[in-house]
Design an enzyme around this catalytic site. Sequence first.
Site, mmCIF file in Angstrom:
data_model
loop_
_atom_site.group_PDB
_atom_site.id
_atom_site.type_symbol
_atom_site.label_atom_id
_atom_site.label_comp_id
_atom_site.label_asym_id
_atom_site.label_seq_id
_atom_site.Cartn_x
_atom_site.Cartn_y
_atom_site.Cartn_z
ATOM 1 N N ASP A 190 0.799 -1.243 0.000
ATOM 2 C CA ASP A 190 0.000 0.000 0.000
ATOM 3 C C ASP A 190 0.823 1.281 0.000
ATOM 4 O O ASP A 190 0.264 2.377 -0.008
ATOM 5 C CB ASP A 190 -0.969 -0.010 1.210
ATOM 6 N N CYS B 109 5.536 -6.703 -23.005
ATOM 7 C CA CYS B 109 6.782 -5.962 -23.329
ATOM 8 C C CYS B 109 7.454 -5.393 -22.087
ATOM 9 O O CYS B 109 8.448 -4.682 -22.167
ATOM 10 C CB CYS B 109 6.468 -4.832 -24.319
ATOM 11 N N HIS C 196 6.238 -8.177 -1.003
ATOM 12 C CA HIS C 196 5.204 -8.571 -1.963
ATOM 13 C C HIS C 196 4.987 -7.520 -3.042
ATOM 14 O O HIS C 196 3.938 -7.489 -3.677
ATOM 15 C CB HIS C 196 3.876 -8.859 -1.221
HETATM 16 N N1 APR Z 1 -3.122 -3.081 14.666
HETATM 17 C C1 APR Z 1 -2.215 -4.100 14.609
HETATM 18 N N2 APR Z 1 -2.493 -5.332 14.118
HETATM 19 C C2 APR Z 1 -3.757 -5.540 13.681
HETATM 20 C C3 APR Z 1 -4.756 -4.539 13.711
HETATM 21 C C4 APR Z 1 -4.395 -3.269 14.235
HETATM 22 N N3 APR Z 1 -5.279 -2.260 14.312
HETATM 23 N N4 APR Z 1 -5.907 -5.076 13.208
HETATM 24 C C5 APR Z 1 -5.636 -6.357 12.866
HETATM 25 N N5 APR Z 1 -4.343 -6.643 13.163
HETATM 26 C C6 APR Z 1 -3.613 -7.903 12.970
HETATM 27 C C7 APR Z 1 -4.476 -9.131 13.023
HETATM 28 O O1 APR Z 1 -4.612 -9.585 14.370
HETATM 29 C C8 APR Z 1 -3.649 -10.109 12.185
HETATM 30 O O2 APR Z 1 -2.664 -10.760 12.991
HETATM 31 O O3 APR Z 1 -3.072 -7.866 11.675
HETATM 32 C C9 APR Z 1 -2.937 -9.195 11.190
HETATM 33 C C10 APR Z 1 -3.546 -9.252 9.810
HETATM 34 O O4 APR Z 1 -3.279 -10.532 9.308
HETATM 35 P P1 APR Z 1 -3.336 -10.789 7.742
HETATM 36 O O5 APR Z 1 -4.522 -10.123 7.181
HETATM 37 O O6 APR Z 1 -3.114 -12.258 7.519
HETATM 38 O O7 APR Z 1 -2.098 -9.951 7.201
HETATM 39 P P2 APR Z 1 -0.635 -10.447 6.899
HETATM 40 O O8 APR Z 1 -0.131 -11.282 8.034
HETATM 41 O O9 APR Z 1 0.130 -9.245 6.515
HETATM 42 O O10 APR Z 1 -0.837 -11.378 5.581
HETATM 43 C C11 APR Z 1 0.351 -11.799 4.939
HETATM 44 O O11 APR Z 1 -0.994 -12.757 3.173
HETATM 45 O O12 APR Z 1 -2.700 -12.694 1.606
HETATM 46 C C12 APR Z 1 -1.346 -12.505 1.804
HETATM 47 O O13 APR Z 1 -0.028 -11.122 0.454
HETATM 48 C C13 APR Z 1 -0.958 -11.074 1.500
HETATM 49 O O14 APR Z 1 0.836 -9.800 2.499
HETATM 50 C C14 APR Z 1 -0.305 -10.602 2.788
HETATM 51 C C15 APR Z 1 0.089 -11.899 3.467
#
Ligand code: APR
Length: 247
Positions: free
Chosen positions: A101, A127, A116
């Site tokens: 992002d 191309c 990623h």
């Molecule tokens: N502050 C901190 N952490 C948070 C918050 C917040 N406000 N809200 C949610 N979380 C935590 C959740 O508890 C969870 O552990 O963020 C995490 C989100 O998990 P995912 O959505 O699985 O994100 P991520 O671990 O980055 O996923 C890894 O999966 O789908 C692929 O490529 C995608 O980069 C991504 C990868």
Amino acid sequence: MYKKAAEVIRRANRGTAFTGAGISVESGIPPFRGKGGLWGRYDPTCLEIEYFHSHPREAWVVIKEIFYDFFTRAKPNAAHLGLAALEREGMLHTVITQNIDNLHQAAGSTEVYEFHGNSQHLLCVNCRARFHVSEVSLEVLPPTCDYCEGLLKPDFIFFGESIPSNAYERAVHEATHSDVLIVVGTTGEVTPAALIPRMAKQHGAAIIEINPEESAFTHEITDVFLKEKATVAMTRLLNELGITTAE
Ligand code: APR
């Protein structure tokens, strides 16, 4: 816990942050898993590279909705700004992120490695021409190349694609040369990204984790668990360190 985390960061020679979707949730970008997670509303198949090539229009309809319809309005939050402030104070050297992002760069972090890729650019699969997303109309899908009419693909990593080698090598280097790793907002479920904090731990780094929920790391490698939302925890951590962020 915040006093201990601040002490660990003060004592460290080289600090690195490892972030996931959770750090951007308070910027309005949903996580992939857990409460309100994107994979509970969308089929992750849209991000599988074979599906993208065999069904480019169907894949792009979902990709546009998830990553371009509301991602682009997101702004860095206090957690992104906090990591940039730690870098300015010389307490953090690098950010390794799984996020696409661009919010760490927008917050002012300068050493950012994107495991990623990044959603800001589109590549022609034919191309290899590269376009900033603002130069491309997404009204007609799939978008095609101005030069050769080839299919344009977001410059981020789909399931089934390999991690950008520069990002991977830098992440491994930082993980094996840092003595503190601040892990923010990740389930720790997706490899090879999730191997990075484990490598850091194996090489003696202290692991500080910020997450309102437990993750795969919490009981395995985390030394200081700040069970809190990223903006709240980062603000409290910087207060302990006597640092204010440029809001
Ligand atoms: N502050 C901190 N952490 C948070 C918050 C917040 N406000 N809200 C949610 N979380 C935590 C959740 O508890 C969870 O552990 O963020 C995490 C989100 O998990 P995912 O959505 O699985 O994100 P991520 O671990 O980055 O996923 C890894 O999966 O789908 C692929 O490529 C995608 O980069 C991504 C990868």
